[in-house]
Design a protein around this motif. Structure first.
Motif, PDB file in Angstrom:
ATOM      1  N   ASN A   2     108.342  75.774 -19.289  1.00 28.65           N
ATOM      2  CA  ASN A   2     108.333  74.858 -20.556  1.00 28.65           C
ATOM      3  C   ASN A   2     109.248  73.887 -20.294  1.00 28.65           C
ATOM      4  OD1 ASN A   2     106.941  76.642 -22.012  1.00 28.65           O
ATOM      5  ND2 ASN A   2     108.595  77.653 -22.772  1.00 28.65           N
ATOM      6  N   ALA A   3     110.560  74.180 -19.662  1.00 30.68           N
ATOM      7  CA  ALA A   3     111.292  72.822 -19.135  1.00 30.68           C
ATOM      8  C   ALA A   3     110.732  72.025 -18.358  1.00 30.68           C
ATOM      9  CB  ALA A   3     112.616  73.411 -18.445  1.00 30.68           C
ATOM     10  N   ALA A   4     109.660  72.553 -17.282  1.00 30.64           N
ATOM     11  CA  ALA A   4     108.878  71.503 -16.560  1.00 30.64           C
ATOM     12  C   ALA A   4     107.953  70.411 -17.195  1.00 30.64           C
ATOM     13  CB  ALA A   4     108.456  72.223 -15.492  1.00 30.64           C
ATOM     14  N   ALA A   5     107.203  71.279 -18.101  1.00 34.72           N
ATOM     15  CA  ALA A   5     106.536  70.594 -19.170  1.00 34.72           C
ATOM     16  C   ALA A   5     107.104  69.318 -19.839  1.00 34.72           C
ATOM     17  CB  ALA A   5     105.517  71.604 -20.081  1.00 34.72           C
ATOM     18  N   ASN A   6     108.333  69.793 -20.556  1.00 34.88           N
ATOM     19  CA  ASN A   6     109.004  68.800 -21.200  1.00 34.88           C
ATOM     20  C   ASN A   6     109.378  67.673 -20.248  1.00 34.88           C
ATOM     21  OD1 ASN A   6     108.831  70.182 -23.440  1.00 34.88           O
ATOM     22  ND2 ASN A   6     110.651  71.371 -23.277  1.00 34.88           N
ATOM     23  N   LEU A   7     110.059  67.873 -18.946  1.00 36.68           N
ATOM     24  CA  LEU A   7     110.410  66.898 -17.806  1.00 36.68           C
ATOM     25  C   LEU A   7     109.512  66.215 -17.636  1.00 36.68           C
ATOM     26  CD1 LEU A   7     112.649  65.888 -16.212  1.00 36.68           C
ATOM     27  CD2 LEU A   7     111.908  67.647 -14.588  1.00 36.68           C
ATOM     28  N   GLN A   8     108.068  66.688 -17.748  1.00 34.54           N
ATOM     29  CA  GLN A   8     106.812  65.810 -17.228  1.00 34.54           C
ATOM     30  C   GLN A   8     106.597  64.651 -18.098  1.00 34.54           C
ATOM     31  OE1 GLN A   8     103.250  68.038 -16.951  1.00 34.54           O
ATOM     32  NE2 GLN A   8     101.984  66.414 -16.364  1.00 34.54           N
ATOM     33  N   TRP A   9     106.777  65.171 -19.663  1.00 36.74           N
ATOM     34  CA  TRP A   9     106.414  64.055 -20.552  1.00 36.74           C
ATOM     35  C   TRP A   9     107.701  63.166 -20.858  1.00 36.74           C
ATOM     36  CZ3 TRP A   9     102.126  63.424 -22.813  1.00 36.74           C
ATOM     37  CH2 TRP A   9     101.144  64.641 -23.090  1.00 36.74           C
ATOM     38  N   VAL A  10     108.919  63.483 -20.498  1.00 39.79           N
ATOM     39  CA  VAL A  10     109.977  62.615 -20.308  1.00 39.79           C
ATOM     40  C   VAL A  10     109.767  61.398 -19.169  1.00 39.79           C
ATOM     41  CG1 VAL A  10     112.161  62.427 -19.694  1.00 39.79           C
ATOM     42  CG2 VAL A  10     111.603  63.978 -21.615  1.00 39.79           C
ATOM     43  N   THR A  11     109.051  62.213 -18.098  1.00 40.74           N
ATOM     44  CA  THR A  11     109.133  61.305 -16.935  1.00 40.74           C
ATOM     45  C   THR A  11     107.915  60.490 -17.247  1.00 40.74           C
ATOM     46  OG1 THR A  11     109.490  63.147 -15.537  1.00 40.74           O
ATOM     47  CG2 THR A  11     108.178  61.260 -14.479  1.00 40.74           C
ATOM     48  N   VAL A  12     106.773  60.587 -18.005  1.00 40.97           N
ATOM     49  CA  VAL A  12     105.859  59.826 -18.357  1.00 40.97           C
ATOM     50  C   VAL A  12     106.418  58.662 -19.190  1.00 40.97           C
ATOM     51  CG1 VAL A  12     103.750  59.453 -19.790  1.00 40.97           C
ATOM     52  CG2 VAL A  12     103.957  61.507 -18.128  1.00 40.97           C
TER      53      VAL A  12
ATOM     54  N   ARG B 213     119.407  69.793 -15.256  1.00 45.62           N
ATOM     55  CA  ARG B 213     120.283  70.752 -15.191  1.00 45.62           C
ATOM     56  C   ARG B 213     119.890  72.133 -15.882  1.00 45.62           C
ATOM     57  NH1 ARG B 213     124.110  72.742 -18.809  1.00 45.62           N
ATOM     58  NH2 ARG B 213     126.183  73.345 -17.847  1.00 45.62           N
ATOM     59  N   GLU B 214     118.990  72.149 -16.881  1.00 44.30           N
ATOM     60  CA  GLU B 214     118.649  73.359 -17.506  1.00 44.30           C
ATOM     61  C   GLU B 214     117.916  74.024 -16.493  1.00 44.30           C
ATOM     62  OE1 GLU B 214     119.074  75.016 -20.705  1.00 44.30           O
ATOM     63  OE2 GLU B 214     120.671  73.522 -20.654  1.00 44.30           O
ATOM     64  N   ASN B 215     116.959  73.395 -15.767  1.00 46.50           N
ATOM     65  CA  ASN B 215     116.399  74.019 -14.769  1.00 46.50           C
ATOM     66  C   ASN B 215     117.121  74.639 -13.665  1.00 46.50           C
ATOM     67  OD1 ASN B 215     113.499  74.480 -13.674  1.00 46.50           O
ATOM     68  ND2 ASN B 215     114.134  73.247 -11.784  1.00 46.50           N
ATOM     69  N   SER B 216     118.218  73.798 -13.282  1.00 48.03           N
ATOM     70  CA  SER B 216     119.257  74.229 -12.325  1.00 48.03           C
ATOM     71  C   SER B 216     119.966  75.567 -12.666  1.00 48.03           C
ATOM     72  CB  SER B 216     120.314  73.359 -11.985  1.00 48.03           C
ATOM     73  OG  SER B 216     121.180  73.626 -11.156  1.00 48.03           O
TER      74      SER B 216
ATOM     75  N   VAL C 200     110.745  86.202 -18.077  1.00 48.29           N
ATOM     76  CA  VAL C 200     111.298  85.414 -19.287  1.00 48.29           C
ATOM     77  C   VAL C 200     111.698  83.994 -18.561  1.00 48.29           C
ATOM     78  CG1 VAL C 200     113.067  84.973 -21.283  1.00 48.29           C
ATOM     79  CG2 VAL C 200     111.693  87.249 -20.750  1.00 48.29           C
ATOM     80  N   ILE C 201     112.448  84.077 -17.563  1.00 46.54           N
ATOM     81  CA  ILE C 201     113.167  82.844 -17.047  1.00 46.54           C
ATOM     82  C   ILE C 201     111.915  81.901 -16.496  1.00 46.54           C
ATOM     83  CG2 ILE C 201     114.433  81.855 -15.163  1.00 46.54           C
ATOM     84  CD1 ILE C 201     116.229  84.077 -15.683  1.00 46.54           C
ATOM     85  N   VAL C 202     110.885  82.742 -15.761  1.00 45.14           N
ATOM     86  CA  VAL C 202     109.592  81.704 -15.271  1.00 45.14           C
ATOM     87  C   VAL C 202     109.038  80.989 -16.647  1.00 45.14           C
ATOM     88  CG1 VAL C 202     107.416  81.795 -14.494  1.00 45.14           C
ATOM     89  CG2 VAL C 202     109.368  82.976 -13.413  1.00 45.14           C
ATOM     90  N   THR C 203     109.034  81.741 -17.605  1.00 45.46           N
ATOM     91  CA  THR C 203     108.283  80.820 -18.928  1.00 45.46           C
ATOM     92  C   THR C 203     109.121  79.809 -19.206  1.00 45.46           C
ATOM     93  OG1 THR C 203     107.377  83.414 -19.562  1.00 45.46           O
ATOM     94  CG2 THR C 203     107.473  81.470 -21.279  1.00 45.46           C
ATOM     95  N   GLU C 204     110.464  80.203 -19.252  1.00 45.83           N
ATOM     96  CA  GLU C 204     111.475  79.086 -19.932  1.00 45.83           C
ATOM     97  C   GLU C 204     111.447  77.858 -18.916  1.00 45.83           C
ATOM     98  OE1 GLU C 204     114.987  81.084 -20.486  1.00 45.83           O
ATOM     99  OE2 GLU C 204     114.586  81.955 -22.200  1.00 45.83           O
ATOM    100  N   GLN C 205     111.196  78.162 -17.455  1.00 50.68           N
ATOM    101  CA  GLN C 205     111.311  77.267 -16.425  1.00 50.68           C
ATOM    102  C   GLN C 205     110.046  76.251 -16.623  1.00 50.68           C
ATOM    103  OE1 GLN C 205     112.088  79.227 -12.798  1.00 50.68           O
ATOM    104  NE2 GLN C 205     113.633  77.771 -12.535  1.00 50.68           N
TER     105      GLN C 205
END
Length: 483
Positions: free
Chosen positions: A166-176, A21-24, A159-164
């Motif tokens: 970070n969110a993608a990295a967190n999503l990767q860890w959650v996915t693992v 949702r954050e990424n959306s 700024v948004i690309v950087t935040e995205q």
């Protein structure tokens, strides 16, 4: 253990959904910022084009330099409104619009006045306005504001690309973590899955049987509708055939009446006897005015009836014609239909755009050509005099075994109350300033329903109309040979 695994998975899924949702949200903001940036860049480019055309004209007095100026001015309002719409919901940028509007209005006024004065031979006055530097100052404000908007959007995008990321990295860890949890849960749940596999397979087989039956029922209903349509057409053929007999008699009596009129005219105007002046006046009036007027009225009425009956007969004959399904190149068929009206569209600087994403379909060629030809002719006939005709055609798959063709124009449009009425025989909508009997769209609907499809229209007065044609991709699978 299974309950614990389910709980962990629930937490992981919840976290993943939150990150998605954050990424959306980031994606929506990126899209909005890009709209602002694109609109600002387009508006700045248009303003610069207008200024370039003005300068070239003032320097050379060669009117060819006015072409970019006129093109820029023609598209300026649309680009300006696009920027307003893009910044309306973004408080960060909306505050810039007030000074920008003032600067643009001042610059446009300066451009228009100098070009007008130079065109009228008042070059000194035009140059005096340029030397006053008011236009340059307004242009500087507009350029500064627009480039500021572009720079601001670029900064925010970074700024948004950087935040995205970070969110993608967190999503990767959650996915693992979720993958590990799934492996654990699968080990405990595999026994339950085995118990339900057989029931699931049986239910799936039953569903497939039901789906096959459903397709057969839909095909049967389609054939029933086609047969009902053919019955209506046969009935129309019989009725109109019977109506033509008395019409032929009327037209025959008209010929006799004209013959009698010649004899009466010769007798009355010969003055072989000495009738009263009142009788002579009334006889001459009847012979010279009343009777010819009545004859002409009857003749025009019968011709009108004959044309309407011929129209009904045409629909009936084509509906009763045996269909001959064949594979048709849809794009080629649309381009052929468009070519027949392209010269009329080009005469008013209009355009035709065809986008076909369905390579071919199996249907009756004659009916398809008639459908396209009537819809295209209708678009040309009812184009708006206020703007060039823009005709756009798009063909895409529409579910299993169906093809959807949208034919969109920017013509006069149709009122909401008349959207269904335009498909009725001899019924027309809007201003009646074009020749015709009101059979074109009725003919289209009759043909397309005979092919197992349908046609609808979505329209707004003053905006344009979109005719949506839905046809079976393969007519041969639903039609039965006539016995």
């Amino acid at each position: 253990m299974l309950a614990l695994g389910v709980l962990i998975l629930t937490l992981i899924v919840g976290t993943s959904l939150w990150l998605v949702r954050e990424n959306s949200v980031y994606s929506d903001e990126v899209a909005q910022i890009r709209q602002v940036r694109s609109a600002a860049a387009d508006l700045l480019s248009t303003l610069q084009d207008a200024e370039t055309g003005q300068r070239g004209f003032l320097l050379t007095l060669d009117r060819k330099y006015l072409d970019p100026y006129h093109i820029a001015i023609a598209g300026f309002s649309e680009r300006r409104q696009r920027l307003r719409n893009a910044t309306n919901d973004v408080s960060l940028y909306s505050g810039s619009m007030v000074p920008l509007d003032s600067a643009i209005d001042a610059k446009l006024k300066e451009l228009s006045s100098t070009v007008t004065l130079a065109s009228q031979g008042q070059m000194a006055d035009a140059l005096a306005i340029v030397r006053s530097d008011a236009g340059n100052a307004a242009m500087a404000v507009a350029r500064s504001t627009l480039t500021g908007l572009i720079a601001s959007t670029d900064d925010r995008l970074r700024v948004i690309v950087t935040e995205q990321l970070n969110a993608a990295a967190n999503l990767q860890w959650v996915t693992v973590g979720g993958a590990i949890a799934i492996v654990i849960v699968v080990g405990g749940a595999i026994l339950i899955i085995i118990q339900h596999v057989r029931e699931l397979s049986r239910a799936q087989r039953e569903l497939e049987v039901l789906n096959v039956g459903l397709e057969e029922r839909v095909s049967e209903r389609t054939e029933d509708l086609m047969r009902a349509n053919q019955e209506i057409q046969r009935f129309a053929y019989i009725v109109t055939h019977d109506l033509r007999a008395p019409l032929v008699n009327i037209m025959g009596f008209l010929s006799e009446l004209e013959t009698s009129l010649k004899a009466v005219t010769a007798y009355v105007l010969a003055d072989d006897r000495a009738p009263s002046e009142e009788e002579i006046r009334e006889a001459r009036l009847a012979v010279e005015e009343d009777l010819p007027e009545a004859v002409n009225f009857i003749r025009s009425s019968t011709r009108k009836m004959d044309s309407l009956i011929n129209a009904i007969l045409k629909i009936s004959r084509d509906g009763r014609r045996k269909l001959a399904p064949e594979r048709i190149d849809l794009k080629a068929s649309l381009e052929t239909a468009a070519a027949s009206v392209r010269h009329q569209i080009a005469a008013s600087d209009g355009t035709v755009e065809i986008d076909v994403r369905v390579p071919s379909l199996v249907t009756d060629r004659f009916s398809l050509d008639q459908i396209f030809g009537n819809v295209f002719d209708n678009a040309v006939k009812y184009r708006s005099p206020a703007r060039p005709l823009d005709l756009r055609v798009r063909a895409v798959p529409a579910g299993k075994g169906r093809v959807q063709i949208d034919i969109k124009d920017n013509g006069r449009g149709i009122g909401k109350a008349d959207l269904e009425r335009v498909f009725e025989l001899f019924r027309r909508a809007g201003e009646q300033d074009q020749a015709g009997e009101g059979i074109g769209l009725a003919y289209v609907r009759s043909l397309i329903r005979n092919l197992g499809g349908d046609v609808t229209v979505d329209s707004a007065e003053g905006v344009g109309s979109t005719f949506t044609l839905v046809l079976p991709a393969d007519l041969s699978t639903i039609i039965k040979a006539e016995t």
